[in-house]
Design a protein around this motif. Structure first.
Motif, PDB file in Angstrom:
ATOM      1  N   ILE A  51       4.423  30.704  34.866  1.00  0.00           N
ATOM      2  CA  ILE A  51       2.915  31.252  34.603  1.00  0.00           C
ATOM      3  C   ILE A  51       2.061  30.867  33.444  1.00  0.00           C
ATOM      4  O   ILE A  51       0.975  30.532  33.720  1.00  0.00           O
ATOM      5  CB  ILE A  51       3.241  33.075  34.310  1.00  0.00           C
ATOM      6  CG1 ILE A  51       3.795  33.681  35.641  1.00  0.00           C
ATOM      7  CG2 ILE A  51       2.107  33.430  33.805  1.00  0.00           C
ATOM      8  CD1 ILE A  51       4.249  35.033  35.442  1.00  0.00           C
TER       9      ILE A  51
ATOM     10  N   ILE B 261      -1.829  29.087  33.573  1.00  0.00           N
ATOM     11  CA  ILE B 261      -2.903  29.318  32.681  1.00  0.00           C
ATOM     12  C   ILE B 261      -3.601  28.094  31.773  1.00  0.00           C
ATOM     13  O   ILE B 261      -4.667  27.711  31.700  1.00  0.00           O
ATOM     14  CB  ILE B 261      -2.502  30.425  31.666  1.00  0.00           C
ATOM     15  CG1 ILE B 261      -2.260  31.796  32.262  1.00  0.00           C
ATOM     16  CG2 ILE B 261      -3.474  30.744  30.563  1.00  0.00           C
ATOM     17  CD1 ILE B 261      -1.461  32.943  31.531  1.00  0.00           C
TER      18      ILE B 261
ATOM     19  N   PHE C 231      -4.179  32.680  38.804  1.00  0.00           N
ATOM     20  CA  PHE C 231      -4.957  34.365  39.019  1.00  0.00           C
ATOM     21  C   PHE C 231      -5.182  34.920  37.666  1.00  0.00           C
ATOM     22  O   PHE C 231      -6.260  35.462  37.730  1.00  0.00           O
ATOM     23  CB  PHE C 231      -4.032  34.782  40.070  1.00  0.00           C
ATOM     24  CG  PHE C 231      -4.671  36.205  40.519  1.00  0.00           C
ATOM     25  CD1 PHE C 231      -5.751  36.322  41.366  1.00  0.00           C
ATOM     26  CD2 PHE C 231      -4.003  37.445  39.932  1.00  0.00           C
ATOM     27  CE1 PHE C 231      -6.070  37.609  41.858  1.00  0.00           C
ATOM     28  CE2 PHE C 231      -4.409  38.568  40.196  1.00  0.00           C
ATOM     29  CZ  PHE C 231      -5.524  38.608  41.259  1.00  0.00           C
ATOM     30  N   THR C 232      -4.135  34.994  36.989  1.00  0.00           N
ATOM     31  CA  THR C 232      -4.419  35.554  35.752  1.00  0.00           C
ATOM     32  C   THR C 232      -5.626  35.202  34.825  1.00  0.00           C
ATOM     33  O   THR C 232      -6.549  36.083  34.257  1.00  0.00           O
ATOM     34  CB  THR C 232      -3.167  35.633  35.081  1.00  0.00           C
ATOM     35  OG1 THR C 232      -2.059  36.245  35.565  1.00  0.00           O
ATOM     36  CG2 THR C 232      -3.505  36.382  33.483  1.00  0.00           C
ATOM     37  N   TYR C 233      -5.408  33.667  35.010  1.00  0.00           N
ATOM     38  CA  TYR C 233      -6.650  33.148  34.246  1.00  0.00           C
ATOM     39  C   TYR C 233      -7.904  33.590  34.772  1.00  0.00           C
ATOM     40  O   TYR C 233      -8.979  34.090  33.856  1.00  0.00           O
ATOM     41  CB  TYR C 233      -6.464  31.817  34.221  1.00  0.00           C
ATOM     42  CG  TYR C 233      -7.657  31.034  33.272  1.00  0.00           C
ATOM     43  CD1 TYR C 233      -7.955  31.042  31.799  1.00  0.00           C
ATOM     44  CD2 TYR C 233      -8.745  30.502  34.093  1.00  0.00           C
ATOM     45  CE1 TYR C 233      -8.983  30.142  31.265  1.00  0.00           C
ATOM     46  CE2 TYR C 233      -9.778  29.834  33.555  1.00  0.00           C
ATOM     47  CZ  TYR C 233      -9.898  29.768  32.194  1.00  0.00           C
ATOM     48  OH  TYR C 233     -10.941  29.015  31.566  1.00  0.00           O
ATOM     49  N   ASN C 234      -8.139  33.473  36.050  1.00  0.00           N
ATOM     50  CA  ASN C 234      -9.506  33.937  36.630  1.00  0.00           C
ATOM     51  C   ASN C 234      -9.860  35.360  36.581  1.00  0.00           C
ATOM     52  O   ASN C 234     -10.960  35.694  36.589  1.00  0.00           O
ATOM     53  CB  ASN C 234      -9.157  33.469  38.110  1.00  0.00           C
ATOM     54  CG  ASN C 234      -9.479  31.891  38.493  1.00  0.00           C
ATOM     55  OD1 ASN C 234     -10.145  31.406  37.741  1.00  0.00           O
ATOM     56  ND2 ASN C 234      -8.592  31.272  39.307  1.00  0.00           N
ATOM     57  N   VAL C 235      -8.785  36.064  36.609  1.00  0.00           N
ATOM     58  CA  VAL C 235      -9.009  37.648  36.252  1.00  0.00           C
ATOM     59  C   VAL C 235      -9.576  37.825  34.883  1.00  0.00           C
ATOM     60  O   VAL C 235     -10.544  38.449  34.768  1.00  0.00           O
ATOM     61  CB  VAL C 235      -7.896  38.568  36.438  1.00  0.00           C
ATOM     62  CG1 VAL C 235      -8.124  39.849  35.913  1.00  0.00           C
ATOM     63  CG2 VAL C 235      -7.403  38.560  37.728  1.00  0.00           C
ATOM     64  N   PHE C 236      -9.041  36.957  33.932  1.00  0.00           N
ATOM     65  CA  PHE C 236      -9.524  37.234  32.535  1.00  0.00           C
ATOM     66  C   PHE C 236     -11.093  36.649  32.642  1.00  0.00           C
ATOM     67  O   PHE C 236     -12.102  37.174  32.107  1.00  0.00           O
ATOM     68  CB  PHE C 236      -8.785  36.267  31.549  1.00  0.00           C
ATOM     69  CG  PHE C 236      -7.757  36.999  30.966  1.00  0.00           C
ATOM     70  CD1 PHE C 236      -7.889  37.562  29.448  1.00  0.00           C
ATOM     71  CD2 PHE C 236      -6.373  37.177  31.696  1.00  0.00           C
ATOM     72  CE1 PHE C 236      -6.769  38.229  29.264  1.00  0.00           C
ATOM     73  CE2 PHE C 236      -5.604  37.640  31.001  1.00  0.00           C
ATOM     74  CZ  PHE C 236      -5.511  38.449  29.787  1.00  0.00           C
TER      75      PHE C 236
ATOM     76  N   ILE D  38       0.315  32.555  39.888  1.00  0.00           N
ATOM     77  CA  ILE D  38       0.175  33.860  39.059  1.00  0.00           C
ATOM     78  C   ILE D  38      -0.625  33.645  37.635  1.00  0.00           C
ATOM     79  O   ILE D  38      -1.538  34.237  37.583  1.00  0.00           O
ATOM     80  CB  ILE D  38       1.465  34.482  38.831  1.00  0.00           C
ATOM     81  CG1 ILE D  38       2.119  34.925  40.207  1.00  0.00           C
ATOM     82  CG2 ILE D  38       1.411  35.716  37.661  1.00  0.00           C
ATOM     83  CD1 ILE D  38       3.511  35.483  40.131  1.00  0.00           C
ATOM     84  N   GLY D  39      -0.285  32.529  37.094  1.00  0.00           N
ATOM     85  CA  GLY D  39      -0.917  32.087  35.849  1.00  0.00           C
ATOM     86  C   GLY D  39      -2.441  31.862  36.295  1.00  0.00           C
ATOM     87  O   GLY D  39      -3.440  32.408  35.491  1.00  0.00           O
TER      88      GLY D  39
END
Length: 171
Positions: A72, A76, A130-135, A127-128
């Motif tokens: 993950i 990021i 995706f997490t960055y893009n959500v941020f 997932i990492g």
């Protein structure tokens, strides 16, 4: 916070993470100094059937979910450092990095090469990403996201370092 401080808070944990990744994937059975020694542990196996261990009933949650969790942060970091807006290219980068790790395990005889690991590592990296893009979507400011990730990754690095020191002292 100054940009130089943010970069230090981001790069230091990244270097620590890469070391942690190498230790957990390539050097968990043999030290880097022993790789070319003839008197060392040597294991050269390959599994080309995805999720074969699960099919065979050898389900190891730590192996499966550990690979996802371990990759993950790489998702990021790739999103930050490559600054590539194309998610597919970032995911492909994760898959190639995982393939290189698995190939090295086979070539140097330092672990089990498994296509499942490539899949789970890639899922973790995705997932990492995706997490960055959500941020980015939530905060709408790339520099603010970089600061948040830098601070969080530095704090996580400190916690992991303390735990590793504790494990080393206990053993």
């Amino acid at each position: 916070m100054k940009k130089k401080t943010i970069n230090i808070l981001l790069i230091t944990p990244f270097v620590f993470y890469i070391g942690f990744l190498l230790w957990n994937i390539l050097f968990k059975y043999v030290s880097p100094l022993e790789v070319f020694s003839g008197d060392r542990y040597c294991s050269r196996t390959i599994n080309l059937i995805p999720f074969n261990d699960i099919i065979q009933g050898n389900y190891n949650k730590l192996d499966l979910f550990g690979n996802i969790i371990l990759f993950i942060p790489l998702g990021i970091y790739i999103s930050i450092f490559l600054k590539n807006k194309k998610i597919f290219k970032n995911i492909l980068s994760i898959m190639i990095i995982s393939l290189v790790f698995e190939s090295c395990q086979y070539i140097f005889g330092i672990g089990a090469t498994d296509v499942t690991d490539i899949i789970t590592n890639t899922i973790g990296g995705a997932i990492g990403i995706f997490t960055y893009n959500v941020f980015i979507f939530v905060f709408k400011d790339e520099e603010k996201v970089k600061k948040i990730i830098a601070i969080c990754s530095f704090l996580i690095m400190l916690v992991v370092s303390i735990l590793l020191i504790g494990i080393i002292i206990a053993n």
